[in-house]
Scaffold this active site. Structure first.
Site, short mmCIF file in Angstrom:
data_model
loop_
_atom_site.label_atom_id
_atom_site.label_comp_id
_atom_site.label_asym_id
_atom_site.label_seq_id
_atom_site.Cartn_x
_atom_site.Cartn_y
_atom_site.Cartn_z
N LYS A 53 -2.85 -10.19 -4.57
CA LYS A 53 -3.48 -9.24 -3.64
C LYS A 53 -4.75 -8.65 -4.26
CE LYS A 53 0.90 -8.37 -1.35
NZ LYS A 53 2.13 -7.61 -1.20
N GLN A 97 4.68 -2.17 -3.04
CA GLN A 97 5.31 -3.50 -3.08
C GLN A 97 6.84 -3.36 -2.98
OE1 GLN A 97 3.66 -6.39 -3.01
NE2 GLN A 97 5.51 -7.63 -3.11
N ASP A 120 0.42 -2.39 5.58
CA ASP A 120 1.55 -3.31 5.73
C ASP A 120 2.07 -3.32 7.18
OD1 ASP A 120 2.46 -4.85 3.56
OD2 ASP A 120 3.24 -3.06 2.54
N1 GUN Z 1 7.40 -7.78 -0.48
C1 GUN Z 1 7.45 -9.01 0.09
N2 GUN Z 1 6.55 -9.09 1.10
C2 GUN Z 1 5.93 -7.88 1.16
C3 GUN Z 1 4.92 -7.36 2.00
O1 GUN Z 1 4.39 -8.00 2.92
N3 GUN Z 1 4.54 -6.08 1.75
C4 GUN Z 1 5.12 -5.33 0.76
N4 GUN Z 1 4.69 -4.08 0.61
N5 GUN Z 1 6.07 -5.79 -0.03
C5 GUN Z 1 6.47 -7.06 0.18
#
Ligand code: GUN
Length: 284
Positions: A53, A97, A120
């Site tokens: 990211k 996350q 998100d």
């Molecule tokens: N863990 C797995 N996929 C995601 C996601 O799309 N966003 C977040 N914040 N955590 C994740």
């Protein structure tokens, strides 16, 4: 039939190049999109996703901070960090996350993120807007899948979409998005009876089970579009999906590979949402 590949990496690269130009223009207007990523603990998979990211942000000119907290951090300390980021004017997007350690209530954390910075798309206000068909931050994986389908002009309206998996992150919002586009949607999950029979009716089959190669070609209708959301690490260290690719590709019209399918698109949509947040907050 042998399927055409839906290559998420190529599409992501193209979208990121377009977004870089958009970010350059925003910067001239003194809008500097900024994402804060919060990582709790040291789960290797989460660390690797977070790294991806940050890298993608850098490529598009979006600035990012990574706040790393120990796995022992208290829920209150995490909520305090989120509050600081909610109030920081230069921060447009906040991503915590997931998953979080067991002693932290994930829903409480999601509720604490400002809906205006919830890139998100997990906050109940934003999920509610999605249910209503209002403009909102779309959860990144379903948003990425929708973008892939649109990039190939794959018809959604009137088609039968079968979603296998009902997580809040992927399965549930995926069904809502496809419904919004006038698909007929069936949700399947671990308790579904006759899974194969239902999957065989799908024109669009989205597999998000988290189980390596759980779905093979015998679940795929001739000509179906197969979207594999799974990311499973094999004994040899390589990634593979929830779909057994070799047999499924003989039936499908389009199929996403793993890696280079849905994964890169998820990150790219996070960047899109961060730009959207920056523009929205700039208007306030
Ligand atoms: N863990 C797995 N996929 C995601 C996601 O799309 N966003 C977040 N914040 N955590 C994740």
């Amino acid at each position: 039939m042998t399927a055409e590949l839906l290559n998420g990496r190529d599409l992501s690269d193209q979208l990121k190049a377009e977004m870089k130009q958009e970010v350059d223009v925003l910067k001239q207007e003194n809008i500097h999109p900024h994402l804060t990523v919060i990582l709790v603990g040291d789960d290797p998979a989460s660390k690797s996703y977070v790294k991806g990211k940050e890298k993608a942000c850098a490529v598009t000119g979006i600035s990012s901070d990574l706040i790393e907290l120990p796995g022992s951090v208290s829920e209150q300390e995490l909520l305090n960090v989120i509050d600081e980021q909610n109030n920081a004017e230069h921060v447009h997007g906040i991503l915590v996350q997931l998953p979080l350690p067991d002693h932290i209530d994930e829903q409480k954390v999601i509720h604490a993120i400002s809906p205006l910075k919830d890139v998100d798309g997990f906050h109940p206000i934003n999920i509610g807007k999605l249910v209503n068909g209002e403009d909102t931050f779309l959860p990144c994986t379903p948003f990425g899948i929708q973008t892939m389908l649109e990039s190939k002009n794959i018809e959604i309206e009137g088609k039968h979409a079968v979603i296998i998996g009902r997580s809040n992150i992927v399965g549930k919002p995926m069904g809502l998005l496809l419904l919004q586009k006038n698909a007929t949607v069936t949700y399947c999950h671990s308790r579904t009876e006759n899974l194969r029979e239902i999957a065989l009716e799908a024109d669009i089959l989205v597999v998000a089970m988290g189980r390596k190669h759980a779905i093979d070609g015998s679940y795929v209708k001739e000509g179906a579009v197969v979207i594999d959301v799974g990311i499973n690490r094999q004994e040899n260290g390589k990634l593979t999906g929830d779909v057994e690719f070799e047999s499924a590709k003989e039936k499908a019209s389009y199929i996403t590979p793993v890696p280079r399918g849905v994964g890169p698109m998820t990150i790219t949509m996070l960047l899109k949402n961060t730009i959207k947040a920056a523009k929205g907050l700039a208007k306030k």
